[in-house]
Design a protein around this motif. Structure first.
Motif: not given
Ligand SMILES: Nc1ncnc2c1ncn2[C@@H]1O[C@H](COP(=O)(O)OP(=O)(O)OP(=O)(O)O)[C@@H](O)[C@H]1O
Length: 229
Positions: A15-16, A23, A25, A44-51
């Motif tokens: 991203y960005l 980042v 991801v 872990p939180s923020g590791a990119g699971k949702s992505t």
């Molecule tokens: N649209 C976006 N623009 C910039 N950064 C993003 C965007 N979407 C996600 N990120 C960043 O990418 C990283 C992974 O995000 P993601 O939502 O996939 O994490 P996650 O593992 O699902 O987190 P959680 O378990 O806390 O929900 C995070 O550091 C987040 O800040």
């Protein structure tokens, strides 16, 4: 285990890019799920699971790499093909269930089937069967606002499986259920996986549930590592 149902090859996503806040991801994700296989995704939180779940579910596109579903390489496919694949073959259970508030529990499970070409009677029968399996027969006529959080989550589970998808992607599907209900919903999910041969990738922090799946993988630093965690 038989053929690959969900195949993720060399996925990268950032991203960005080109800004100071860039980042990276996903840095090269390779993961294959066979028909009938359940895989726990621990991160872990923020590791990119949702992505990762969004890319696997064709809701987002990777920067590089490919997503192959039931043998079909979806990279480079247009919106129509991706939408059709998503509707027919992919079931999603989100952390926040996104039920349609103006429709009953049963209707929330029926509507995606109608959108997929099912007849009304067959769709209603399927909805009744699924709601029964998660213990919600008595709540079929309730709207989401008249259901508890856990009940809403169970409806979302039924909705995700209504069209008999070949791939199920779930983000903490039992996150807000009490242990007993969580156990029941998880048991229903496992039975459906065994019956239908779907492949399920399930993000969870619940190690007890993770241990009951065929495999545990860990997402960290943009890569997938095999469990244990
Ligand atoms: N649209 C976006 N623009 C910039 N950064 C993003 C965007 N979407 C996600 N990120 C960043 O990418 C990283 C992974 O995000 P993601 O939502 O996939 O994490 P996650 O593992 O699902 O987190 P959680 O378990 O806390 O929900 C995070 O550091 C987040 O800040």
């Amino acid at each position: 285990m038989s053929e690959a149902m969900l195949q993720l090859d060399g996925l990268t996503k950032g991203y960005l890019q080109g800004t100071p806040g860039a980042v990276e991801v996903l840095r090269g994700i390779d993961l294959t799920l066979s028909a009938g296989e359940t895989v726990a995704l621990v991160a872990p939180s923020g590791a990119g699971k949702s992505t990762l779940l969004h890319i696997a579910g064709l809701l987002d596109t990777p920067d590089a790499g490919r997503v192959v579903i039931a043998g079909q390489d979806m990279s480079g496919k247009g919106d129509r093909a991706r939408t059709a694949m998503r509707r027919q073959d992919i079931g999603f259970i989100y952390q926040f269930h996104h039920l349609l508030p103006e429709f009953t529990a049963a209707e929330n499970v029926i509507l995606p089937q109608l959108a997929n070409g099912a007849g009304r009677a067959a769709a209603a029968a399927r909805a009744a069967e699924l709601l029964d399996r998660v213990g919600l027969s008595a709540r079929a006529g309730h709207r989401p606002a008249e259901l508890s959080g856990g009940e809403q989550q169970r409806v979302a589970f039924c909705r995700a499986l209504a069209n008999r998808p070949r791939v199920l992607l779930a983000d903490e599907p039992t996150g807000n259920l009490d242990p007993e209900t969580s156990d029941r919903v998880f048991g229903a999910l496992m039975a459906l996986v065994a019956e239908t041969g779907l492949a399920a990738l399930i993000a969870t922090h619940n190690m007890e549930l993770a241990a009951r799946m065929d495999r545990v993988v860990r997402l960290d630093n943009g890569r997938i590592e095999p469990g244990p965690v």
